[in-house]
Design an enzyme around this catalytic site. Structure first.
Site, PDB file in Angstrom:
ATOM      1  N   GLY A  12       0.812  -1.156   0.031  1.00 35.90           N
ATOM      2  CA  GLY A  12      -0.047   0.075   0.135  1.00 35.90           C
ATOM      3  C   GLY A  12       0.876   1.127  -0.075  1.00 35.90           C
ATOM      4  O   GLY A  12       1.894   1.334  -0.533  1.00 35.90           O
ATOM      5  N   CYS A  13       0.420   2.293   0.444  1.00 36.36           N
ATOM      6  CA  CYS A  13       1.079   3.418   0.406  1.00 36.36           C
ATOM      7  C   CYS A  13       2.376   3.324   1.538  1.00 36.36           C
ATOM      8  O   CYS A  13       2.343   2.609   2.566  1.00 36.36           O
ATOM      9  CB  CYS A  13       0.274   4.574   1.508  1.00 36.36           C
ATOM     10  N   PHE A  14       3.534   3.770   0.794  1.00 37.15           N
ATOM     11  CA  PHE A  14       4.913   3.419   1.494  1.00 37.15           C
ATOM     12  C   PHE A  14       5.057   4.129   2.867  1.00 37.15           C
ATOM     13  O   PHE A  14       5.763   3.863   3.755  1.00 37.15           O
ATOM     14  CB  PHE A  14       5.932   3.558   0.514  1.00 37.15           C
TER      15      PHE A  14
END
Length: 177
Positions: A12-14
């Site tokens: 997902g979002c880092f």
């Protein structure tokens, strides 16, 4: 210093994985970036457009004398949903896919064993995580590095990252720095 290993993970979002792994004993550094795509030196805007085929990832460097790749992966499987293709919560797109980029056959074997022994026991749905050799890792722009610590009051950090960190602290309290 040569006793360091690294693995590149996308879940997902880092910003979420960055915040988690920075708190793990044995992790030496975490760099947010991009991997798995077709464009050289991609920007956040390019990756976010979904046209480069890159995933948002973190390059986790660790000391294998302090923490094993198996433990790094155990945290990975538990702290994101590897059963949703190209999505983590409200973050949707190929850049948010679950992915692991390995550096050698030894890592590949550990990953495949972890998939069978850990991930498939944690999740009832089929695992969609992409497992591939690392080609190129591109570091993200400076403002993405250690985003949570720099922006703890932002909405995303409060609503998404804080609950993940709390869950992490409960599940892996003996792994926290």
């Amino acid at each position: 210093m040569n006793n360091r290993e690294s693995i590149v993970l996308g879940g997902g979002c880092f910003w979420c994985l960055d915040a988690l792994y920075r708190r793990v004993k044995g992790v030496v550094s975490v760099t947010s970036g991009y991997a798995g795509g077709d464009t050289e030196q991609p920007t956040y805007e390019q990756v976010g457009s979904g046209t480069t085929n890159h995933a948002e990832v973190v390059n986790v460097k660790f000391d294998p004398k302090e923490i094993s790749l198996e433990t790094i992966l155990e945290i990975f499987w538990a702290m994101h949903d590897p059963t949703t293709r190209n999505q983590q919560g409200n973050d949707v797109g190929t850049q948010y896919r679950s992915t692991i980029y390995y550096n050698n056959d030894k890592q590949k074997n550990v990953i495949e064993e972890s998939l069978e022994k850990v991930a498939k026991k944690l999740w009832n749905q089929p695992i969609t995580t992409e497992i591939k050799p690392l080609d190129t890792f591109w570091p993200a722009e400076d403002y993405h590095q250690d985003y949570f610590s720099k922006n703890p009051e932002s909405g995303y950090c409060q609503i998404i990252i804080n609950p993940k960190l709390n869950q992490f602290k409960q599940k892996f309290k003996n792994k926290i720095k």
